[in-house]
Scaffold this motif. Structure first.
Motif, PDB file in Angstrom:
ATOM      1  N   SER A   1     -11.351   8.722  -5.849  1.00  0.00           N
ATOM      2  CA  SER A   1     -10.114   9.277  -6.499  1.00  0.00           C
ATOM      3  C   SER A   1      -9.907  10.879  -6.034  1.00  0.00           C
ATOM      4  O   SER A   1     -11.125  11.522  -6.083  1.00  0.00           O
ATOM      5  N   TYR A   2      -8.851  11.081  -5.861  1.00  0.00           N
ATOM      6  CA  TYR A   2      -8.686  12.692  -5.481  1.00  0.00           C
ATOM      7  C   TYR A   2      -7.727  13.404  -6.525  1.00  0.00           C
ATOM      8  O   TYR A   2      -6.523  12.810  -6.737  1.00  0.00           O
TER       9      TYR A   2
ATOM     10  N   ALA B   1      -1.936  15.597 -10.519  1.00  0.00           N
ATOM     11  CA  ALA B   1      -2.007  14.395  -9.827  1.00  0.00           C
ATOM     12  C   ALA B   1      -3.266  13.865  -9.319  1.00  0.00           C
ATOM     13  O   ALA B   1      -3.970  14.588  -8.864  1.00  0.00           O
ATOM     14  N   VAL B   2      -3.496  12.307  -9.512  1.00  0.00           N
ATOM     15  CA  VAL B   2      -4.569  11.813  -9.006  1.00  0.00           C
ATOM     16  C   VAL B   2      -4.469  10.688  -8.342  1.00  0.00           C
ATOM     17  O   VAL B   2      -3.501   9.753  -8.417  1.00  0.00           O
ATOM     18  N   PHE B   3      -5.027  10.678  -7.117  1.00  0.00           N
ATOM     19  CA  PHE B   3      -4.580   9.487  -5.943  1.00  0.00           C
ATOM     20  C   PHE B   3      -5.996   8.523  -5.858  1.00  0.00           C
ATOM     21  O   PHE B   3      -6.952   9.001  -5.860  1.00  0.00           O
ATOM     22  N   VAL B   4      -5.494   7.473  -6.386  1.00  0.00           N
ATOM     23  CA  VAL B   4      -6.588   6.457  -6.681  1.00  0.00           C
ATOM     24  C   VAL B   4      -6.561   5.253  -5.682  1.00  0.00           C
ATOM     25  O   VAL B   4      -7.737   4.650  -5.895  1.00  0.00           O
ATOM     26  N   GLY B   5      -5.766   5.099  -4.860  1.00  0.00           N
ATOM     27  CA  GLY B   5      -5.630   3.994  -3.810  1.00  0.00           C
ATOM     28  C   GLY B   5      -5.641   2.731  -4.635  1.00  0.00           C
ATOM     29  O   GLY B   5      -5.531   2.627  -5.745  1.00  0.00           O
TER      30      GLY B   5
ATOM     31  N   THR C   1       0.821  -1.119   0.252  1.00  0.00           N
ATOM     32  CA  THR C   1       0.207   0.223   0.013  1.00  0.00           C
ATOM     33  C   THR C   1       0.931   1.445   0.062  1.00  0.00           C
ATOM     34  O   THR C   1       1.821   1.359   0.735  1.00  0.00           O
ATOM     35  N   VAL C   2       0.533   2.264  -0.714  1.00  0.00           N
ATOM     36  CA  VAL C   2       1.125   3.684  -0.645  1.00  0.00           C
ATOM     37  C   VAL C   2       0.253   4.793  -0.215  1.00  0.00           C
ATOM     38  O   VAL C   2      -0.916   4.804  -0.377  1.00  0.00           O
ATOM     39  N   SER C   3       0.977   5.218   0.946  1.00  0.00           N
ATOM     40  CA  SER C   3       0.224   6.383   1.603  1.00  0.00           C
ATOM     41  C   SER C   3       1.009   7.634   1.253  1.00  0.00           C
ATOM     42  O   SER C   3       2.133   7.555   0.876  1.00  0.00           O
TER      43      SER C   3
END
Length: 161
Positions: free
Chosen positions: A150-151, A156-160, A15-17
Motif C-alpha cells: 500500500s502507498y 490517503a492510503v492506496f491499497v489496490g 478496479t480503481v486507478s
C-alpha cells in the motif's frame, strides 16, 4: 503537502486507478493503471490509459512513477504503456519475486523476467519515494497476494483491489 487525487473506475474489472500529483510542482504518479481487455473479442485497448494521460496533460502533470500495489490477475496493467508514452518508471513491492515464481509455471508465462526484472524498482517496506513535494511511504500489506503493498501519501492510503 496535500496531494491532488483523481480516481478512474474501470467497471469491467471493478478496479480503481489513480492519478496523484503535487499541485505546486505538477509532478505526479499513477497507481494501478488499467489496460482495457475485451475477453469476448480477445482485444486490448488503451482507452483507460488515454483518459488518465489526458487528465495529466490537461493539468500539466509530468508523470515520474507508475506504482503497482500488486501483480494483477483480474486485469492487465497499463504501466508499460504509460512508461512508453511518458518515460515514467514502474515500481512494485519487492515480494513480487514470490508471485512471479508462482505465476511463471502456473500460467506458462515464460516472458516474465526473473527477479522482478519487468520493473524499474522493487520497493521495500518502509521505503519512501519523493515526487515533487509529496512523500510516498511504502507499506508491505500481504493478503491478496504475498507481494501486496500500500502507498501512503499524506492522509490517503492506496491499497489496490
Amino acid at each position: 503537502m496535500q496531494a491532488e487525487i483523481r480516481a478512474f473506475f474501470d467497471e469491467p474489472t471493478n478496479t480503481v486507478s489513480y492519478l496523484v500529483w503535487d499541485p505546486e510542482s505538477r509532478r505526479g504518479l499513477a497507481i494501478d493503471p488499467v489496460l482495457d481487455f475485451d475477453v469476448a473479442g480477445g482485444t486490448v485497448d488503451d482507452g483507460s490509459v488515454k483518459k488518465l494521460l489526458a487528465v495529466a496533460e490537461a493539468e500539466g502533470i509530468a508523470l515520474e512513477w507508475v506504482l503497482e500495489t500488486h501483480i494483477h490477475a483480474d486485469h492487465l496493467s497499463g504501466a508499460p504503456l504509460i512508461k512508453a508514452r511518458t518515460g515514467a518508471k514502474i515500481a512494485i513491492g519487492e515480494h513480487v519475486r514470490e508471485v512471479q515464481n508462482i505465476f511463471r509455471p502456473t500460467f506458462g508465462a515464460e516472458d516474465i523476467k526473473a527477479e522482478g526484472g519487468d520493473f524499474d524498482r522493487l520497493l521495500k517496506d518502509g521505503e519512501r519515494l519523493a515526487v515533487g513535494g509529496l512523500e510516498i511511504e511504502v507499506m508491505h500489506t500481504p493478503g491478496h497476494t504475498p507481494a501486496c503493498v500500500s502507498y501512503r501519501i499524506g492522509d490517503a492510503v492506496f491499497v489496490g483491489d
